[in-house]
Write an enzyme that holds these catalytic residues in place. Structure first.
Site, mmCIF file in Angstrom:
data_model
loop_
_atom_site.group_PDB
_atom_site.id
_atom_site.type_symbol
_atom_site.label_atom_id
_atom_site.label_comp_id
_atom_site.label_asym_id
_atom_site.label_seq_id
_atom_site.Cartn_x
_atom_site.Cartn_y
_atom_site.Cartn_z
ATOM 1 N N LEU A 228 0.867 -1.215 0.126
ATOM 2 C CA LEU A 228 0.137 -0.107 -0.012
ATOM 3 C C LEU A 228 0.882 1.299 -0.023
ATOM 4 C CD1 LEU A 228 -2.880 -0.853 2.582
ATOM 5 C CD2 LEU A 228 -2.552 -1.431 0.116
ATOM 6 N N GLY B 173 -1.782 6.383 -2.553
ATOM 7 C CA GLY B 173 -2.799 6.231 -3.625
ATOM 8 C C GLY B 173 -3.910 5.232 -3.039
ATOM 9 N N HIS B 174 -3.618 4.249 -2.691
ATOM 10 C CA HIS B 174 -4.440 3.132 -2.267
ATOM 11 C C HIS B 174 -5.210 3.707 -0.854
ATOM 12 C CE1 HIS B 174 -1.246 0.150 -3.498
ATOM 13 N NE2 HIS B 174 -2.498 -0.013 -4.175
ATOM 14 N N GLY C 72 -8.895 3.649 -8.598
ATOM 15 C CA GLY C 72 -8.369 4.759 -8.928
ATOM 16 C C GLY C 72 -8.089 5.143 -10.427
ATOM 17 N N LYS D 29 -5.611 6.302 -11.511
ATOM 18 C CA LYS D 29 -4.448 5.982 -12.214
ATOM 19 C C LYS D 29 -4.253 5.073 -13.273
ATOM 20 C CE LYS D 29 -0.053 4.693 -11.981
ATOM 21 N NZ LYS D 29 0.061 3.475 -11.468
ATOM 22 N N ASP D 30 -5.305 3.968 -12.839
ATOM 23 C CA ASP D 30 -5.581 3.124 -14.000
ATOM 24 C C ASP D 30 -6.864 3.363 -14.762
ATOM 25 O OD1 ASP D 30 -3.338 0.850 -13.009
ATOM 26 O OD2 ASP D 30 -4.390 1.689 -11.288
HETATM 27 P P1 AMP Z 1 -3.156 -1.935 -7.254
HETATM 28 O O1 AMP Z 1 -3.018 -2.630 -5.949
HETATM 29 O O2 AMP Z 1 -2.027 -1.434 -8.063
HETATM 30 O O3 AMP Z 1 -4.082 -2.973 -8.032
HETATM 31 O O4 AMP Z 1 -4.087 -0.839 -7.050
HETATM 32 C C1 AMP Z 1 -5.307 -0.770 -6.222
HETATM 33 C C2 AMP Z 1 -6.132 0.228 -6.619
HETATM 34 O O5 AMP Z 1 -5.651 1.472 -6.097
HETATM 35 C C3 AMP Z 1 -6.668 0.397 -8.197
HETATM 36 O O6 AMP Z 1 -7.881 0.687 -8.038
HETATM 37 C C4 AMP Z 1 -5.658 1.610 -8.484
HETATM 38 O O7 AMP Z 1 -6.346 2.293 -9.584
HETATM 39 C C5 AMP Z 1 -5.619 2.475 -7.308
HETATM 40 N N1 AMP Z 1 -4.227 3.224 -7.374
HETATM 41 C C6 AMP Z 1 -3.254 2.795 -7.660
HETATM 42 N N2 AMP Z 1 -2.393 3.756 -7.764
HETATM 43 C C7 AMP Z 1 -2.966 4.847 -7.316
HETATM 44 C C8 AMP Z 1 -2.753 6.300 -7.291
HETATM 45 N N3 AMP Z 1 -1.405 6.615 -7.352
HETATM 46 N N4 AMP Z 1 -3.569 7.059 -6.968
HETATM 47 C C9 AMP Z 1 -4.890 6.780 -6.696
HETATM 48 N N5 AMP Z 1 -5.429 5.591 -6.886
HETATM 49 C C10 AMP Z 1 -4.343 4.463 -7.041
#
Ligand code: AMP
Length: 304
Positions: A39, A42-43, A154, A156-157
């Site tokens: 984490l 962002g998370h 997010g 971001k994706d």
């Molecule tokens: P992940 O663990 O990379 O699968 O991300 C989990 C969630 O966190 C997904 O919905 C991502 O889009 C979101 N996320 C990842 N990085 C960021 C960030 N920098 N800002 C906002 N949300 C993010």
């Protein structure tokens, strides 16, 4: 509200369903934040938003093998359960769902969600075949297991966010998808669990991606309507650092993800580039409808 003491870690689907049944029956609003862990802020921004809007916050932590290609980083993806547990508790998670791969996939699935090529044929989907089918499949499973009222993703994706929103519409999942703004390091680099792969030298170069996107955004806000002109400029900016290997720079409609002849409406300017062994992605969503032009920058915007 800070709930540091009450976080519960659950590893099986049956236990999680039992834990949530009473809450649901009592009319509580359940929020889900799907993650692959390791984490960062962002998370945590997604968790905090869920904490504000829901009675029960469930965070899933599952590195989903189905969404990784054969030559991708499934094995070396960073993992640290203890650190994640502490951060999740502090941000207000009530239930951390952390299933083993065997719990989510006791057998190789014969039934998966297939996302149409119109949404996966460009941006990240083009260089990661099958990735978004893997994402849509695991998110569907999580929606069936948790049955959340709201789920947080997010920006971001951005391609993932658009695909999940469309899946919920197409398959009638009774869940509201909440898109959350990208959280960045002070120098502009989008936070990502994969940023730990960067060498100190690469880390210094990495913020150039966001600077290039901002340059493209400024062109659009100043009236440029030719997508190719913007994409060419962004590419040129990134090329200032020869260490970058560009995967794509694309400008598409959002959330439809379709190519544009002229820039108008809400658009997604997105980039993916390799820096050494690390593939970085970033984007800006720009609303150039008369309403959107009132607002400087869309990173602060919530839902797509
Ligand atoms: P992940 O663990 O990379 O699968 O991300 C989990 C969630 O966190 C997904 O919905 C991502 O889009 C979101 N996320 C990842 N990085 C960021 C960030 N920098 N800002 C906002 N949300 C993010």
């Amino acid at each position: 509200m800070n709930k540091t003491t009450s976080l519960e870690v659950i590893t099986t689907i049956s236990q999680l369903r039992r834990r949530l049944a009473g809450e649901r029956a009592a009319g509580k609003c359940i929020g889900l934040v799907p993650t692959m862990g390791y984490l960062h802020d962002g998370h945590l921004s997604l968790i905090r938003r869920a904490r504000q809007e829901c009675d029960v916050v469930v965070m899933s932590l599952f590195v989903n093998p189905l969404q990784f290609g054969a030559n991708e980083d499934f094995d070396r993806y960073p993992r640290d359960l203890e650190r994640d547990r502490a951060l999740a508790a502090e941000a207000g998670v009530d239930v951390l769902f952390h299933p083993a791969v065997e719990e989510m996939y006791p057998q190789k699935p014969s039934t998966t969600v297939r996302v149409h090529e119109a949404l996966t044929g460009r941006l990240c989907g083009r260089s990661r075949p099958g990735h978004f089918d893997g994402v849509a499949t695991v998110v569907s499973k999580l929606f069936h297991i948790v049955e959340p009222h709201r789920a947080y993703f997010g920006q971001k994706d951005a391609q993932q966010l658009a695909i999940i929103q469309r899946m919920v519409e197409d398959l009638n999942f009774p869940v509201q998808i909440i898109g959350c703004p990208t959280v960045r390091e002070p120098d502009g680099l989008a936070m990502s669990s994969r940023n730990v792969y960067l060498s100190p030298e690469e880390r210094k170069i990495a913020p150039l991606l966001y600077r290039a996107l901002c340059h493209g955004e400024a062109m659009i806000r100043n009236g440029e309507t030719d997508p190719e002109a913007v994409v060419a400029q962004v590419r040129q900016q990134i090329a200032q650092a020869p260490q970058f290997r560009i995967d794509y720079v694309e400008l598409v409609s959002f959330p439809q993800l379709q190519p544009l002849e002229t820039i108008r409406g809400t658009v997604l300017l997105a980039v993916a580039a390799w820096l050494g062994q690390t593939r970085l992605i970033d984007n800006v969503i720009i609303d150039i409808t008369p309403q959107g032009l009132d607002e400087p920058g869309t990173d602060e915007e919530g839902e797509p």
